[in-house]
Design a protein around this motif. Structure first.
Motif, mmCIF file in Angstrom:
data_model
loop_
_atom_site.group_PDB
_atom_site.id
_atom_site.type_symbol
_atom_site.label_atom_id
_atom_site.label_comp_id
_atom_site.label_asym_id
_atom_site.label_seq_id
_atom_site.Cartn_x
_atom_site.Cartn_y
_atom_site.Cartn_z
ATOM 1 N N SER A 1 -2.562 1.855 6.021
ATOM 2 C CA SER A 1 -1.452 0.751 6.220
ATOM 3 C C SER A 1 -1.677 -0.570 6.245
ATOM 4 N N GLY A 2 -0.722 -1.288 5.766
ATOM 5 C CA GLY A 2 -0.780 -2.673 6.034
ATOM 6 C C GLY A 2 -0.960 -3.214 7.039
ATOM 7 N N THR A 3 -0.594 -2.660 8.048
ATOM 8 C CA THR A 3 -0.956 -3.281 9.351
ATOM 9 C C THR A 3 -2.246 -2.921 9.726
ATOM 10 N N ASN B 1 -4.274 -5.688 7.803
ATOM 11 C CA ASN B 1 -3.955 -7.036 8.499
ATOM 12 C C ASN B 1 -4.983 -7.009 10.070
ATOM 13 N N HIS C 1 4.759 -11.179 10.062
ATOM 14 C CA HIS C 1 4.427 -9.641 10.327
ATOM 15 C C HIS C 1 3.369 -9.562 11.441
ATOM 16 N N GLU D 1 3.376 -6.085 14.610
ATOM 17 C CA GLU D 1 2.277 -5.245 14.741
ATOM 18 C C GLU D 1 1.806 -4.869 16.043
ATOM 19 N N GLU E 1 1.839 -15.391 4.896
ATOM 20 C CA GLU E 1 2.665 -13.928 4.288
ATOM 21 C C GLU E 1 2.992 -14.459 3.296
ATOM 22 N N ASN F 1 8.626 -11.553 4.546
ATOM 23 C CA ASN F 1 9.386 -10.788 4.829
ATOM 24 C C ASN F 1 10.736 -11.341 5.554
ATOM 25 N N ASP G 1 -1.517 -11.986 4.286
ATOM 26 C CA ASP G 1 -0.601 -10.666 4.596
ATOM 27 C C ASP G 1 0.093 -10.728 3.332
ATOM 28 N N ALA H 1 1.611 -8.165 1.768
ATOM 29 C CA ALA H 1 2.223 -6.986 1.896
ATOM 30 C C ALA H 1 3.158 -6.550 0.336
ATOM 31 N N ARG H 2 3.835 -7.714 -0.020
ATOM 32 C CA ARG H 2 4.547 -7.843 -1.052
ATOM 33 C C ARG H 2 4.008 -8.949 -2.048
ATOM 34 N N CYS I 1 -0.069 -4.080 0.292
ATOM 35 C CA CYS I 1 0.682 -2.855 0.718
ATOM 36 C C CYS I 1 0.926 -2.147 -0.795
ATOM 37 N N ASN J 1 2.596 0.779 -0.364
ATOM 38 C CA ASN J 1 3.745 1.429 0.306
ATOM 39 C C ASN J 1 5.041 0.918 0.346
ATOM 40 N N LYS J 2 5.118 -0.411 -0.288
ATOM 41 C CA LYS J 2 6.305 -1.189 -0.371
ATOM 42 C C LYS J 2 6.726 -0.939 -1.840
HETATM 43 C C1 LIG Z 1 5.269 -3.839 5.740
HETATM 44 C C2 LIG Z 1 4.577 -4.986 6.120
HETATM 45 C C3 LIG Z 1 3.269 -5.112 6.444
HETATM 46 C C4 LIG Z 1 2.522 -3.625 6.833
HETATM 47 O O1 LIG Z 1 2.977 -2.579 6.849
HETATM 48 P P1 LIG Z 1 2.602 -1.232 6.938
HETATM 49 O O2 LIG Z 1 4.066 -0.159 7.358
HETATM 50 O O3 LIG Z 1 1.752 -0.945 8.323
HETATM 51 O O4 LIG Z 1 1.935 -0.677 5.815
HETATM 52 C C5 LIG Z 1 2.521 -6.116 6.795
HETATM 53 N N1 LIG Z 1 3.206 -7.166 6.496
HETATM 54 C C6 LIG Z 1 4.310 -7.434 5.929
HETATM 55 C C7 LIG Z 1 4.776 -8.547 5.583
HETATM 56 C C8 LIG Z 1 5.055 -6.219 5.861
HETATM 57 O O5 LIG Z 1 6.206 -6.246 5.290
#
Ligand SMILES: *Cc1c(COP(=O)(O)O)cnc(C)c1O
Length: 338
Positions: free
Chosen positions: A56-58, A61, A82, A87, A135, A139, A168, A170-171, A196, A198-199
Motif C-alpha cells: 500500500s501507499g501507506t 510512506n 496524508h 496514516e 505530497e 489529496n 508522497d 500517490a498521484r 500508488c 491503486n489510485k
Molecule cells: C491513497 C493515498 C496514500 C496511500 O494510500 P493506500 O491506500 O495506503 O495505498 C498516500 N498518500 C496519498 C496522498 C493518498 O491519497
C-alpha cells in the motif's frame, strides 16, 4: 457510478488477463520476475537506482519515514498531508518520530515554510529535524500540483539543513501529466518517492517506493518487519506493469472529466468555493438549501456516489471506472438541481 475515490476502480478484463499470465516466484527470496520487472521499470522511469514493491501507499510512506528518521526526530509536512492525517499516527507508531505540521496552501508547503520550521541543531530543547515530506498531487488540496521551482527551492533548503526529502507521490502520474514535468526530474530531486498503483492507475492494490540502492536495501528490511514481504506478489505486480503500459496516458480523460463536472457545478448558485481543478479531484462547498449530506443523497438516488468530507464540503474524484457517458449523466443530474 462511484466518484468517492479513485481507489474504487476494479481491474479491467485485460488487466485480469495480465495477472493470469504473470510469471511469478517467491518475492521474499527476490525471485518473482514480475515484481522485479515492475521495480526495474519504475526505477528506470524515474531514473532512480532501486525500487521496492509494497502492499500500500501507506506502507511505502511509513517505510520511507522509518528509514529517513531516528526516534525523537521531527518530520516537516503540511497539516493536510496524508502521512500526517490519514496514516493512523504512523509517524509516531512506526518511527517514534513526531510531525511538524505546517499550514501551507492546499496541502502544499514552501521552501520558506521549511526554513522557518527547521529546528536549530545546537538547542537541546528541540527535536532533530531530519525529514521533509511533500505530497504531489495534494489529496486534501483538491488534487493540486506543486510548482516545480518551489520543489527545487525546498530541495535547496533541505541541502542547507542536511534534511532528507520524501515525496508522497500517490498521484504523481496525475501531476506529471498535468504539468508536463519529466519523471526523471523528480528522481533527481527527491531522496525517496512513493507512487500508488491503486489510485488512478487502476490496480487493485500496490505501491512502489523508489530511492537509492542503500535506501531500498534498508527499506526492504523495514518492509519485512512490517509484515509486507509478499510471496507470489507477481500476480499483483503484473497489474502495475499493465497499468504502466495502458493507464498512464488515459489519466488525461479523468482530468477532462473533472473539468466538465466542475463547469456544471459552477453554474449552480448553491455551489460556493471550489478548489482549482488541476487533475482528477474536485473539492467544493455547497450552501443554502443544499448541505453536503443532502447533495450526496440526491445524487445517490440517481446512481451517483460522491463523498461529503466536511460540514460544508464535498469531494468528487474521476478515474478509469468513470466513462464519458457517466459524466454526461452526472452533468444532467447536477443541472436538474436547483
Ligand atoms: C491513497 C493515498 C496514500 C496511500 O494510500 P493506500 O491506500 O495506503 O495505498 C498516500 N498518500 C496519498 C496522498 C493518498 O491519497
Amino acid at each position: 457510478m462511484d466518484f468517492r475515490s479513485d481507489t474504487f476502480t476494479q481491474p479491467t478484463p485485460p488487466m485480469l488477463e495480465a495477472m493470469l499470465k504473470a510469471p511469478t516466484g517467491d518475492d521474499v527470496f527476490g525471485e518473482d520476475p514480475s515484481v522485479r520487472e515492475l521495480e526495474a521499470r519504475m526505477s528506470a522511469l524515474f531514473g532512480m537506482e532501486a525500487a521496492l514493491y509494497c502492499p500500500s501507499g501507506t506502507m511505502s510512506n511509513q517505510i520511507a519515514i522509518k528509514v529517513h528518521t531516528r526516534p525523537g526526530d521531527e518530520v516537516i509536512c503540511s497539516s493536510l498531508a496524508h502521512v500526517y492525517i490519514y496514516e493512523g499516527g504512523g509517524i509516531a507508531f512506526n518511527s517514534g518520530a513526531q510531525a511538524r505540521p505546517i499550514e501551507g496552501d492546499r496541502g502544499m508547503i514552501s521552501a520558506a515554510d521549511v526554513a522557518a520550521a527547521v529546528n536549530p541543531t545546537d538547542d537541546d530543547h528541540k527535536a532533530t529535524t531530519s525529514l521533509v515530506c511533500l505530497e504531489n498531487t495534494s489529496n486534501r488540496g483538491g488534487g493540486c500540483c506543486y510548482d516545480w521551482d518551489e520543489i527545487l527551492r525546498i530541495r535547496e533548503t533541505c541541502n542547507q539543513h542536511n534534511l532528507r526529502l520524501h515525496l508522497d507521490g500517490a498521484r504523481l502520474f496525475n501531476a506529471l501529466l498535468a504539468t508536463g514535468q519529466p519523471a526523471a526530474d523528480y528522481g533527481r530531486t527527491f531522496d525517496s518517492i512513493s507512487v500508488c498503483l491503486n489510485k488512478g492507475l487502476g490496480c487493485p492494490i500496490g505501491s512502489v517506493l523508489l530511492g537509492s540502492k542503500d535506501f531500498i536495501r534498508e527499506a526492504k528490511r523495514v518492509r519485512k518487519k512490517l509484515g509486507g514481504g509478499m510471496r507470489q506478489a507477481g500476480y499483483m505486480a503484473a497489474t502495475g506493469i499493465y497499468a504502466l503500459d495502458h493507464h498512464i496516458d488515459r489519466l488525461a480523460e479523468d482530468h477532462a472529466h473533472a473539468k466538465t463536472i466542475a463547469a456544471a457545478l459552477l453554474e449552480q448558485s448553491f455551489v460556493g468555493h471550489m478548489l482549482p481543478v488541476e487533475t482528477n479531484i474536485l473539492i467544493f462547498d455547497v450552501h443554502g438549501d443544499w448541505t453536503p449530506v443532502k447533495f450526496r443523497d440526491y445524487l445517490a438516488k440517481h446512481g451517483i456516489r460522491v463523498m461529503a468530507i466536511s460540514p460544508t464540503q464535498l469531494r468528487i474524484v474521476t478515474h478509469l471506472g468513470i466513462t464519458a457517458d457517466m459524466v454526461k449523466h452526472t452533468v444532467e443530474v447536477i443541472r436538474s438541481m436547483s
